[in-house]
Design a protein around this motif. Structure first.
Motif, PDB file in Angstrom:
ATOM      1  N   GLN A 193       0.814  -1.212   0.000  1.00 41.52           N
ATOM      2  CA  GLN A 193       0.000   0.000   0.000  1.00 41.52           C
ATOM      3  C   GLN A 193       0.850   1.264   0.000  1.00 41.52           C
ATOM      4  O   GLN A 193       0.488   2.263  -0.635  1.00 41.52           O
ATOM      5  CB  GLN A 193      -0.942  -0.004   1.203  1.00 41.52           C
ATOM      6  CG  GLN A 193      -2.005   1.089   1.143  1.00 41.52           C
ATOM      7  CD  GLN A 193      -2.968   0.894  -0.019  1.00 41.52           C
ATOM      8  OE1 GLN A 193      -3.522  -0.183  -0.197  1.00 41.52           O
ATOM      9  NE2 GLN A 193      -3.160   1.922  -0.835  1.00 41.52           N
ATOM     10  N   ASP A 197       0.388   4.194  -2.838  1.00 33.91           N
ATOM     11  CA  ASP A 197       0.037   5.595  -2.579  1.00 33.91           C
ATOM     12  C   ASP A 197       1.062   6.557  -3.171  1.00 33.91           C
ATOM     13  O   ASP A 197       0.703   7.645  -3.640  1.00 33.91           O
ATOM     14  CB  ASP A 197      -0.088   5.836  -1.074  1.00 33.91           C
ATOM     15  CG  ASP A 197      -1.246   5.071  -0.453  1.00 33.91           C
ATOM     16  OD1 ASP A 197      -2.175   4.688  -1.198  1.00 33.91           O
ATOM     17  OD2 ASP A 197      -1.215   4.843   0.773  1.00 33.91           O
ATOM     18  N   LEU A 247       0.531   7.731  -7.700  1.00 30.06           N
ATOM     19  CA  LEU A 247       0.335   9.176  -7.838  1.00 30.06           C
ATOM     20  C   LEU A 247       1.374   9.766  -8.791  1.00 30.06           C
ATOM     21  O   LEU A 247       1.043  10.576  -9.668  1.00 30.06           O
ATOM     22  CB  LEU A 247       0.421   9.851  -6.472  1.00 30.06           C
ATOM     23  CG  LEU A 247       0.301  11.385  -6.482  1.00 30.06           C
ATOM     24  CD1 LEU A 247      -1.026  11.825  -7.082  1.00 30.06           C
ATOM     25  CD2 LEU A 247       0.464  11.940  -5.069  1.00 30.06           C
ATOM     26  N   GLU A 291       0.463   8.895 -12.304  1.00 25.07           N
ATOM     27  CA  GLU A 291      -0.643   9.717 -12.805  1.00 25.07           C
ATOM     28  C   GLU A 291      -0.145  11.095 -13.233  1.00 25.07           C
ATOM     29  O   GLU A 291      -0.586  11.640 -14.258  1.00 25.07           O
ATOM     30  CB  GLU A 291      -1.722   9.844 -11.728  1.00 25.07           C
ATOM     31  CG  GLU A 291      -2.941  10.630 -12.161  1.00 25.07           C
ATOM     32  CD  GLU A 291      -3.752   9.946 -13.241  1.00 25.07           C
ATOM     33  OE1 GLU A 291      -4.589  10.626 -13.877  1.00 25.07           O
ATOM     34  OE2 GLU A 291      -3.566   8.727 -13.457  1.00 25.07           O
ATOM     35  N   VAL A 329      -5.151  -1.345  -2.022  1.00 19.28           N
ATOM     36  CA  VAL A 329      -6.362  -0.688  -2.505  1.00 19.28           C
ATOM     37  C   VAL A 329      -5.914   0.477  -3.381  1.00 19.28           C
ATOM     38  O   VAL A 329      -5.252   1.403  -2.905  1.00 19.28           O
ATOM     39  CB  VAL A 329      -7.239  -0.190  -1.338  1.00 19.28           C
ATOM     40  CG1 VAL A 329      -8.456   0.559  -1.880  1.00 19.28           C
ATOM     41  CG2 VAL A 329      -7.665  -1.357  -0.460  1.00 19.28           C
ATOM     42  N   ILE A 330      -6.258   0.400  -4.650  1.00 23.72           N
ATOM     43  CA  ILE A 330      -5.839   1.433  -5.595  1.00 23.72           C
ATOM     44  C   ILE A 330      -6.765   2.641  -5.469  1.00 23.72           C
ATOM     45  O   ILE A 330      -7.974   2.511  -5.640  1.00 23.72           O
ATOM     46  CB  ILE A 330      -5.886   0.906  -7.040  1.00 23.72           C
ATOM     47  CG1 ILE A 330      -5.012  -0.341  -7.185  1.00 23.72           C
ATOM     48  CG2 ILE A 330      -5.437   1.983  -8.020  1.00 23.72           C
ATOM     49  CD1 ILE A 330      -5.142  -1.022  -8.537  1.00 23.72           C
ATOM     50  N   PRO A 331      -6.218   3.810  -5.180  1.00 23.55           N
ATOM     51  CA  PRO A 331      -7.074   4.998  -5.152  1.00 23.55           C
ATOM     52  C   PRO A 331      -7.736   5.194  -6.516  1.00 23.55           C
ATOM     53  O   PRO A 331      -7.053   5.137  -7.545  1.00 23.55           O
ATOM     54  CB  PRO A 331      -6.082   6.131  -4.836  1.00 23.55           C
ATOM     55  CG  PRO A 331      -4.933   5.454  -4.154  1.00 23.55           C
ATOM     56  CD  PRO A 331      -4.824   4.114  -4.814  1.00 23.55           C
ATOM     57  N   PRO A 332      -9.040   5.406  -6.583  1.00 26.55           N
ATOM     58  CA  PRO A 332      -9.728   5.513  -7.871  1.00 26.55           C
ATOM     59  C   PRO A 332      -9.159   6.581  -8.786  1.00 26.55           C
ATOM     60  O   PRO A 332      -9.205   6.445 -10.017  1.00 26.55           O
ATOM     61  CB  PRO A 332     -11.171   5.842  -7.468  1.00 26.55           C
ATOM     62  CG  PRO A 332     -11.309   5.354  -6.070  1.00 26.55           C
ATOM     63  CD  PRO A 332      -9.956   5.525  -5.438  1.00 26.55           C
ATOM     64  N   THR A 333      -8.615   7.630  -8.207  1.00 28.33           N
ATOM     65  CA  THR A 333      -8.093   8.734  -9.022  1.00 28.33           C
ATOM     66  C   THR A 333      -6.792   8.391  -9.720  1.00 28.33           C
ATOM     67  O   THR A 333      -6.356   9.145 -10.601  1.00 28.33           O
ATOM     68  CB  THR A 333      -7.868   9.969  -8.150  1.00 28.33           C
ATOM     69  OG1 THR A 333      -7.003   9.640  -7.052  1.00 28.33           O
ATOM     70  CG2 THR A 333      -9.187  10.503  -7.610  1.00 28.33           C
ATOM     71  N   VAL A 334      -6.153   7.275  -9.348  1.00 23.04           N
ATOM     72  CA  VAL A 334      -4.860   6.921  -9.953  1.00 23.04           C
ATOM     73  C   VAL A 334      -4.883   5.498 -10.517  1.00 23.04           C
ATOM     74  O   VAL A 334      -3.834   4.868 -10.659  1.00 23.04           O
ATOM     75  CB  VAL A 334      -3.698   7.101  -8.953  1.00 23.04           C
ATOM     76  CG1 VAL A 334      -3.533   8.561  -8.570  1.00 23.04           C
ATOM     77  CG2 VAL A 334      -3.898   6.245  -7.700  1.00 23.04           C
ATOM     78  N   GLN A 370     -10.887  -5.061  -8.324  1.00 22.38           N
ATOM     79  CA  GLN A 370     -10.770  -3.613  -8.501  1.00 22.38           C
ATOM     80  C   GLN A 370     -10.624  -3.248  -9.974  1.00 22.38           C
ATOM     81  O   GLN A 370     -11.220  -2.273 -10.455  1.00 22.38           O
ATOM     82  CB  GLN A 370      -9.573  -3.082  -7.716  1.00 22.38           C
ATOM     83  CG  GLN A 370      -9.739  -3.111  -6.207  1.00 22.38           C
ATOM     84  CD  GLN A 370      -8.476  -2.654  -5.501  1.00 22.38           C
ATOM     85  OE1 GLN A 370      -8.089  -1.489  -5.601  1.00 22.38           O
ATOM     86  NE2 GLN A 370      -7.823  -3.561  -4.786  1.00 22.38           N
TER      87      GLN A 370
END
Length: 278
Positions: free
Chosen positions: A144, A148, A152, A155, A178-183, A215
């Protein structure tokens, strides 16, 4: 340096140079170090080690693959720098510029530029004359913390450089991510760790891979499960559990299925990728 690579998510591998420095827990069992440093003594790993440019013959290989792709009307994937890191800032800048020139001359090939140093992508790509149009950029993610940070940075590079597509290599996966949806990258690759001399592969949990699969499906991006690594899932009366196994024995089945999805790229030398069905 391999035509018809054994790596399931690429057709070929091409190494313009060899050598690297370990920068994260994913590097602990580095197969490239085990092979090219400890086994063959071709290059010394580490911050004070060297980077060795490969032979002119090897630099000409993409040109041969390009000619074949033109005849076949094909766009094969080429993993660039499987024995190094294409965005390693200890590499002479001219080598990267030379490699990018080869990529531009071989527009039918789709170059997969995977790095553990995504923070370097924009600066070093710009210094090399700009990212080639036929290049995809990806980053390694093992846990994780790296998700994070690295996703980023990936992206940011996507916005700045407009690559063919982006991808995340969650291998060796060392924890739940857990992949942040924005990236969310355009392609998710996952796999377990393999034993190397002096390093025993760390045991993965099946739920880590299932989570990434789910995911990716929810985001509508292709998912590719490369391998379990040096462990496989088995079960007895007490339920499922992991045991040590050879890579071939462990195989690539996740819940009874192979996941071989790839991004779809145009057969033309430029274009926006679509998403393959899982």
């Amino acid at each position: 340096m391999a035509e018809n690579s054994a790596i399931s998510w690429t057709r070929h591998t091409w190494n313009p140079w060899m050598g690297c420095t370990k920068v994260s827990p994913a590097c602990d069992g580095c197969y490239a170090e085990a092979l090219m440093d400890k086994r063959y003594a071709k290059v010394q790993w580490g911050p004070h080690g060297e980077r060795v440019r490969t032979s002119p013959h090897n630099w000409n290989e993409p040109l041969r693959w390009q000619r074949r792709a033109e005849v076949d009307g094909d766009r094969p994937f080429v993993f660039c720098a499987s024995l190094a890191d294409i965005f390693d800032n200890q590499v002479p800048a001219q080598w990267r510029a030379d490699a990018f020139d080869v990529m531009r001359r071989t527009s039918n090939l789709v170059y997969l530029l995977l790095t553990k140093r995504p923070q370097n992508i924009v600066k070093l790509a710009d210094a090399a004359g700009g990212l080639p149009e036929n290049a995809a950029i990806g980053t390694s993610v093992e846990d994780q913390k790296r998700a994070d940070i690295n996703l980023l940075a990936l992206e940011v590079a996507k916005i700045e450089l407009r690559p063919l597509f982006t991808f995340g290599s969650f291998e060796p996966l060392l924890g739940l991510v857990v992949i942040p949806p924005t990236v969310m990258p355009d392609w998710v690759i996952a796999g377990g760790e393999t034993d190397q001399p002096g390093h025993r592969a760390r045991e993965p949990h099946p739920d880590w891979f299932r989570s990434l699969r789910d995911q990716a499906a929810a985001a509508g991006v292709p998912f590719h499960f490369k391998q379990w690594g040096s462990h496989r899932l088995t079960s007895d009366a007490n339920g499922p559990y992991m045991i040590r196994a050879g890579v071939k024995e462990a195989g690539r089945l996740l819940d009874g299925n192979e996941h071989n999805a790839f991004p779809i790229v145009s057969l033309r030398a430029s274009g926006t990728p679509g998403h393959a069905l899982p």
